[in-house]
Design an enzyme around this catalytic site. Structure first.
Site, PDB file in Angstrom:
ATOM      1  CG  HIS A  57       0.592   6.430  -0.710  1.00  0.00           C
ATOM      2  ND1 HIS A  57      -0.514   6.701  -1.196  1.00  0.00           N
ATOM      3  CD2 HIS A  57       0.264   5.749   0.280  1.00  0.00           C
ATOM      4  CE1 HIS A  57      -1.613   6.610  -0.264  1.00  0.00           C
ATOM      5  NE2 HIS A  57      -0.894   5.836   0.634  1.00  0.00           N
ATOM      6  CD  GLU A 115      -4.006   6.581   2.607  1.00  0.00           C
ATOM      7  OE1 GLU A 115      -4.086   5.371   2.793  1.00  0.00           O
ATOM      8  OE2 GLU A 115      -3.045   7.345   2.317  1.00  0.00           O
ATOM      9  CG  ASP A 160      -6.429   0.550   0.444  1.00  0.00           C
ATOM     10  OD1 ASP A 160      -5.268   0.594   1.016  1.00  0.00           O
ATOM     11  OD2 ASP A 160      -7.265   0.916   1.078  1.00  0.00           O
ATOM     12  CG  HIS A 202      -1.412   1.071   1.570  1.00  0.00           C
ATOM     13  ND1 HIS A 202      -2.877   1.507   1.216  1.00  0.00           N
ATOM     14  CD2 HIS A 202      -1.100   2.545   2.193  1.00  0.00           C
ATOM     15  CE1 HIS A 202      -3.204   2.844   1.563  1.00  0.00           C
ATOM     16  NE2 HIS A 202      -2.133   3.547   2.037  1.00  0.00           N
ATOM     17  CD  GLU A 203       2.460   3.447   3.642  1.00  0.00           C
ATOM     18  OE1 GLU A 203       2.601   4.646   3.223  1.00  0.00           O
ATOM     19  OE2 GLU A 203       1.253   3.480   4.417  1.00  0.00           O
TER      20      GLU A 203
END
Length: 465
Positions: A329, A405, A409, A325-326
């Protein structure tokens, strides 16, 4: 109404500015208080696990999170009220010009006359931040040693707390004072286009701070150690390589010595990226999951040794999903987009500052009739005059953050991490006592991350496939 309009129009410009600032400040406070009241009503009335959460949270955890968030909301109400009243009294009683005059007196005793405005500005800044730290100290103590302690998150002793607070204040001054002095100097000598140079300077400072923070600043407060060689490190490196993330190092930070809340982030520019994992995120590394060895109990005077009946943190597969997930970004350009938005906003603000800095009525509105110090101008314009714009921008960025976000995901889903991310989100929500039910207006205005149920629903279909 017409009479009131005439009375308002008859007021001097500086009075209208001052009243407008106060009225807007209280309007924002009342709006925030209204939203918080709606959310507290949710905490008070939602006493049983909703049907859709039955397989996600047990009733014990649900009740713990409800009471924790209720305590935090009540605390926020009183601390927010105090902050608003304090700010209002400072403005009405002329606290800003008083502190400026006091700074001038201190500077004069040190041999610096009125012509040394930058020196006086630094004294003012030091006194203002010291006042803020002292008035905020009781609230911080109560939050840490009453609320966080009551709900099992605080790991600090009183001695560690004060040592940490003093260290933070000193480090902040070591950065804030030199940067401010250079910024004021640039504004003084920059001529008609000083706003461009000021913006470029703040851009460079922000990039430098982002680059050095985790290597030189954060280690002053927490211990950073390389993630030991093993399966988790190999899996992280493999995942990073698969998406061309230029990973150079992976660190574990001992966040458990101050709090049991968990986190993870990456930092660095170009080909020098590092990942930082809080030990509280890692089930196999968290000190909170380990029984103290014989003879160790009571040896550590800075932090408390607490053990929990249930393990905290995520398994390796879930940690990888969180990192997926991070890294999403980064891969999707969210970090770069946020930097661009931030710098566009910064440039606009400095440009408008250049337009407004010559307006003497702005200074007169806050008690500065004879002088127009640059630092005071920055404070008045950025903090007070730009408040409506800042509120709108903050809401827009919150909406954008939620969108990012969901996209991150989705990126983790594409990496095949949907099932593990699903379980990781549930674990992290449980470990941090997040309450999964929220008022829709409160959520829309405040939540930079989507509510847990919305994120799980977006992951659910892929998880079941």
């Amino acid at each position: 109404m017409a009479l009131r309009g005439e009375l308002w129009a008859d007021l001097p410009a500086e009075k209208r500015i001052f009243c407008s600032v106060l009225l807007f400040s209280w309007a924002v406070y009342l709006w925030e208080a209204f939203l918080a009241h709606r959310q507290r009503r949710v905490y008070r009335t939602t006493t049983h696990v909703p049907r859709e959460l039955g397989q996600i949270m047990d009733s014990e955890t649900f009740e713990k999170s409800r009471l924790y968030q209720l305590d935090k909301s009540t605390f926020s109400f009183w601390s927010g009220l105090y902050s608003e009243v304090e700010g209002t009294m400072i403005l009405i009683c002329g606290g800003i010009p008083f502190l400026w005059d006091l700074s001038g007196q201190i500077s004069s005793r040190a041999g610096f006359g009125p012509e040394y405005e930058i020196i006086q500005s630094l004294v003012f800044l030091l006194l203002a931040t010291l006042f803020s730290a002292l008035t905020g100290l009781p609230w911080s103590l109560y939050n840490t040693f009453v609320i966080e302690e009551k709900h099992g998150f605080n790991q600090q002793t009183l001695g560690f707390f004060f040592k940490d607070a003093i260290k933070k204040f000193i480090v902040t001054q070591c950065i804030l004072l030199p940067v401010t002095s250079l910024l004021l100097y640039i504004i003084k000598i920059g001529g008609d286009y000083f706003f461009i140079y000021a913006w470029l300077f703040t851009l460079v400072v922000s990039l430098v701070l982002v680059t050095i923070y985790a290597d030189y600043i954060a280690p002053l407060f927490d211990k950073f150690i390389p993630l030991p060689e093993g399966e988790l490190k190999q899996q992280i490196e493999t995942m990073a390589k698969s998406i061309d993330f230029p990973l150079t190092k992976v660190y574990v930070v001992e966040g458990s010595k101050r709090s049991s809340h968990s986190n993870a982030y990456f930092y660095g520019f170009f080909k020098n990226k590092r990942i930082v994992l809080f030990d509280t995120l890692l089930e196999d590394y968290s000190a909170l999951n380990k029984e103290p060895a014989e003879g160790e109990e009571g040896e550590n005077e800075e932090t408390k040794s607490k053990t929990k009946s249930k393990k905290q943190g995520c398994k390796n597969e879930e940690v990888l999903a969180v990192l997926g997930h991070e890294l999403g970004h980064w891969k999707l350009g969210h970090t770069v987009k946020n930097i661009i938005i931030s710098q566009m906003n910064s440039f606009l603000c400095f440009f408008l500052f250049a337009v407004l800095i010559g307006r003497k009525e702005l200074f007169a509105a806050f008690g500065f009739y004879e002088t127009q110090p640059t630092l005071i101008g920055l404070m008045i314009i950025f903090q007070f005059i730009f408040s409506p714009y800042n509120e709108i921008l903050s809401f827009c960025l919150t909406v954008l953050s939620r969108r990012f976000e969901f996209q991150a995901d989705a990126f983790a889903k594409e990496l095949g991490k949907a099932k593990d991310l699903y379980s990781a989100l549930i674990k992290l929500n449980k470990d941090n006592l997040g309450f999964p039910v929220s008022d829709w207006i409160f959520s829309m205005w405040h939540y930079s991350h989507p509510p847990l149920l919305e994120r799980l629903q977006a992951l659910k279909d892929t998880k079941q496939e």
